[in-house]
Every structure is written in C-alpha cells, then in structure tokens.
Design an enzyme around this catalytic site. Structure first.
Site, PDB file in Angstrom:
ATOM      1  N   LYS A   1       0.471  -1.240  -0.126  1.00  0.00           N
ATOM      2  CA  LYS A   1      -0.127  -0.199   0.012  1.00  0.00           C
ATOM      3  C   LYS A   1       1.132   1.573   0.087  1.00  0.00           C
ATOM      4  CE  LYS A   1      -4.457  -2.147   1.988  1.00  0.00           C
ATOM      5  NZ  LYS A   1      -4.193  -3.555   1.940  1.00  0.00           N
TER       6      LYS A   1
HETATM    7  C1  PLP Z   1      -4.859  -4.509   1.107  1.00  0.00           C
HETATM    8  C2  PLP Z   1      -3.645  -5.576   0.920  1.00  0.00           C
HETATM    9  C3  PLP Z   1      -4.176  -6.675   0.283  1.00  0.00           C
HETATM   10  C4  PLP Z   1      -5.448  -6.688  -0.966  1.00  0.00           C
HETATM   11  O1  PLP Z   1      -5.350  -5.695  -1.684  1.00  0.00           O
HETATM   12  P1  PLP Z   1      -7.109  -4.998  -2.288  1.00  0.00           P
HETATM   13  O2  PLP Z   1      -5.731  -4.049  -3.542  1.00  0.00           O
HETATM   14  O3  PLP Z   1      -7.297  -5.341  -0.887  1.00  0.00           O
HETATM   15  O4  PLP Z   1      -7.466  -6.222  -3.160  1.00  0.00           O
HETATM   16  C5  PLP Z   1      -3.452  -7.969   0.204  1.00  0.00           C
HETATM   17  N1  PLP Z   1      -2.148  -7.990   1.341  1.00  0.00           N
HETATM   18  C6  PLP Z   1      -2.735  -7.429   2.034  1.00  0.00           C
HETATM   19  C7  PLP Z   1      -0.670  -7.351   2.706  1.00  0.00           C
HETATM   20  C8  PLP Z   1      -2.501  -5.987   1.851  1.00  0.00           C
HETATM   21  O5  PLP Z   1      -2.058  -5.158   3.209  1.00  0.00           O
END
Ligand code: PLP
Length: 476
Positions: free
Chosen positions: A120
């Site tokens: 993220k």
């Molecule tokens: C947010 C997240 C996901 C999922 O991603 P999306 O964009 O919501 O599909 C997967 N793995 C981790 C470690 C995350 O922080």
C-alpha cells in the site's frame, strides 16, 4: 483526461477533482472516459526508464490537469531508493519494485520495501505528495478520517506525516492489531497525525467513519476526506508496477507475462486489469483470495455474493478479510461493455444486501477476453507454501504473498513467466511465520526496536460524537 462514473449519473471531472473525493455523486466509482493506449514504440522507450520516469510516463496520461514539470518532480520525489530500502539485504532498492527469481518461469515482485512494509506504500506515498501539491495550489486543507485493521492506516499515516494542509485521524480497534502494527502507527509523533483506538472491533471503527461521512454538514464544514481503496489516485499509482514487472521479466514486446495477485478489495488487481486494457502484454491475471472467497467464487461461477459482516472469516492473511470488494464495480463496468444502466441494476441488488448472477447474461461469455482466473487458499495452504518456499530457497514470505503463490502454482503455464506480487514483508506477520517455520522473520534494521518506542494514541469508547468532538478540537 476526464473521469466518468460507473453509474453514469455524475458530471465528468478532472483528475485533481476526483483525487480528493471518494464515491462519485451518484454512488458510482470514477474511471477514465477511455483508457490511454500504450503502443509498441512507447513500450520500447520504457525499457530505458527508471521507476520514477516510468511513473511519470504513465501518470501523465491520467493526471492531465497537473503541469508536466510539477508531476515529474512529484514522481521523482516519491519513487526514490531511500524510501524503498526496507527489503532483504540482497534486494536492489534502486529498482523500487525489484523482481526476484524463485524458479524457472516464476518470480516475486517486491512491492513491500517501503516505510510500512506493505504494497500500500507504493500508492499511498504518491497520494501524500499529490495531496500536498493539490491542496497548496487550491489553498485548501483536508482532514482525513479513516478506519484501519492494520496496513491501510499505517501506510496512510507514513505517507501524510508532516504534509502541509493534511491531518489524519485514524481509528483502529484497541485489541485486534498485531503488536508490530500498533507500534508502527502509535509511535508516530508528528503533529498532524492522530491515532484513535476505539474500545471495539474494526467494524465499530468503520461504522463511526461512515456515520461521520454521512453527516454532510459536518463533512463539508470540517473538510473530511478519505484515502480508502476506491481512491482513483491509488489505483492509478498501482498501474505503474505492472509495467515495471513486465519490463523486468521480458526482453521483447511480443512476450507476455501473468501476474498472481493476493486480493481483498480488488484494488491491486484492478490496476492490473487497467494496465492490460492500456495494452500491456499481460496473459493472465491470477486472482488469489483466502477463506474469504467472494471474488474467487465470482470468477469461477459468475455469482457475486457479498457476505454479511458477521460471516467474514478472521484469517492469518487479515488484510484480505473482506465481505465485499469495494473496487469490483470498476471491473464489472468494463465487463458489461461500459453500460452504466447495467451497473446500476446490478448494484441496486448489491446495495440492498443482495447478490447478482451473470451466468445467464451475454456478459459472462466475454469474461475470457479479460484474462482473469482465480483460486483460494486456507490457513494450512498458507503455512505449507511458506515452508515450501523457505526450504527451497531460504526465502521468507508473508501469509498474503503465500496465498498468491499457492494460486500461482495452480494456474502457471509453461513458457509464460508468472510474477507473484509480494504484498507485505513477513516481519509484519511474525506470529504466523513462527507457526510455519518455528523462527521469527528478519526485520529491517530501522525497525528492530519499534515496540519499545514511546506511543501516542487516544483511547475512546465507540462513539461517533466523541470522535467528532476530537476532530473539532484538533482542527483549530
Ligand atoms: C490490502 C492488502 C491486500 C489486498 O489488496 P486489495 O487491493 O484490497 O485487493 C493484500 N495483501 C496485503 C498485505 C494488503 O495489505
């Protein structure tokens, strides 16, 4: 570039306008009126670019209302090796998202070497710099209110800390985060970051955020904003690393690759879908879920059936524990031939707590054109995959990435490189790594002592009024 709404009843807006907003006024999600196409010559030119240059090449097609020189400077400031230096000792930070070979035809793309050790950061760091820029240009301020169960909140806080014109009020459940996740957020001492721990669960925190956002008078007066996963700026920023991964795994433009993506809210893989629509030679988009398999069910059966919050499984890949996928409407809009009336119909059922089934419609027959395949995994699968890769190569991976790898093994095809996106580093999920391997994962040097740093957090009852009062008291 203008942006429309998937529900077709909002005026078209520019990039800077949708950047600071959430849902479109008709309740839909924003998408470009047409996807920019990247041709063969442009792909070739990209082979010589740094990550920051690549980011500019792609984002300049989406953010046409930001002057080129300003956008180039924002990309250079965001995608710099010093920010993505938390990877393994042998990882090349200058690549920002380096590609690591696991075995013949199988790769890991490291997306989690940023400040909070989850993918993220890739988008949120850009958002932090874009927000500061757009707000300064408009002479405005924003108070970001959010709820987190871990990764989103910390990524937002590290991206927005110290940014002019931005304050962050982040609600988290007092009990339910890992010790590491709490330390990461609560140890921030920046004057514009406010952590609020509510005596309740994540859903209680989320409900407060919704209640505040639904109070339009309060929302407008106190300039309440959000940075949740439907934010278009986040999706656009994620498109970049699909290009980067493809460039790193190929030498000529006629080669295709597949991506395996650990998925929850469909934000990450939605960016892969958009990269493919832009002309990036992607063979398959391999969607991986955990026990919360709403999306796997859709791609296998055509049935989209959001779960009740009470039916969400609490798993060892917690960042994928979702009842519905908030970005999914963007993909369905394309799948149904970009007809907003169809989307409105489908989501009338979803928004009323129901489901939809595309199998009996002509749209379902078009699914293959979009390259999606899917699978899911269990706690036992996750532990097995973590062990297997550790024994084979000495590499520790986190439980979410393990979900992606497990499903990648099921769908990989010979002759086509498969890239698994690494969505977090194992240090964030120490308990599960210890369960799988009997030993703790390595940690970046800067985070060795994070649990012993002083913490700054406001503890509150589950009360919308108390949160509102706190926001008001800290914005003047
Ligand atoms: C947010 C997240 C996901 C999922 O991603 P999306 O964009 O919501 O599909 C997967 N793995 C981790 C470690 C995350 O922080």
């Amino acid at each position: 570039m203008k942006y429309l709404s998937t529900r077709g009843q909002s005026p078209q807006l520019g990039f800077s306008d949708i950047l600071l907003g959430g849902l479109m006024v008709d309740g839909g999600l924003s998408l470009p009126v047409a996807y920019p196409r990247i041709g063969d010559a442009e792909l070739t030119a990209m082979r010589a670019m740094s990550y920051a240059e690549l980011a500019f090449a792609i984002l300049s097609k989406f953010a046409t209302d930001i002057p080129a020189d300003d956008l180039r400077a924002i990309c250079a400031k965001t995608y710099t090796a010093g920010v993505y230096c938390n990877g393994r000792a042998d990882s090349d930070a200058s690549q920002i998202t380096p590609l690591r070979r696991l075995e013949e035809g199988l790769y890991l793309q490291e997306l989690s070497n940023g400040p909070t050790l989850a993918f993220k950061d890739m988008a949120m760091q850009l958002l932090g710099n874009l927000f500061e820029y757009v707000l300064a240009r408009r002479g405005e301020e924003i108070n970001i209110l959010g709820a987190t169960s871990g990764d989103t909140g910390s990524a937002a806080e590290y991206a927005m800390r110290g940014k002019r014109g931005v304050r962050v009020f982040m609600l988290s459940p007092r009990e339910n985060m890992s010790v590491f996740q709490r330390a990461q957020m609560y140890s921030l001492q920046d004057a514009n970051i406010f952590n609020i721990a509510v005596r309740g669960m994540f859903d209680d925190a989320q409900d407060i955020v919704k209640a505040v956002s639904n109070d339009l008078e309060f929302k407008t007066r106190h300039r309440i904003g959000a940075v949740n996963s439907i934010n278009w700026g986040r999706v656009a920023a994620q498109v970049i690393y699909y290009f980067k991964g493809w460039l790193a795994a190929t030498t000529t433009n006629d080669q295709k690759v597949s991506f395996a993506v650990p998925s929850g809210n469909f934000g990450n893989i939605c960016a892969g879908h958009i990269a493919r629509m832009m002309g990036l030679p992607i063979h398959k988009l391999i969607l991986a879920t955990n026990e919360n398999d709403v999306l796997d069910e859709f791609f296998r059966t055509g049935l989209y059936r959001p779960r009740k919050t009470a039916d969400v499984h609490v798993t060892s890949s917690p960042s994928m524990d979702i009842s519905k996928a908030s970005n999914f409407e963007r993909f369905v809009f394309d799948l149904v031939g970009r007809d907003p009336a169809v989307v409105r119909d489908l989501w009338r059922a979803v928004d009323a707590g129901g489901h939809f089934d595309l199998t009996a419609t002509p749209h379902w027959g078009r699914l293959a054109e979009f390259g999606f395949v899917s699978g899911s995994s269990s706690h036992a699968n996750r532990l097995d995959t973590i062990r297997q890769i550790y024994r084979a190569s000495g590499l520790m991976i986190d439980p979410h990435t393990a979900d992606g790898l497990k499903v990648a093994y099921e769908h990989r095809e010979t002759g086509i490189p498969t890239i698994v996106l690494e969505t977090a580093l194992p240090a964030k999920f120490e308990e599960t790594l210890v369960e799988a391997l009997g030993e703790k994962p390595w940690r970046p040097a800067a985070m060795q002592e994070i649990e012993s740093l002083p913490q700054r957090v406001e503890v509150m009852e589950v009360s919308t009024e108390a949160v509102k009062a706190f926001v008001v008291a800290h914005t003047h």
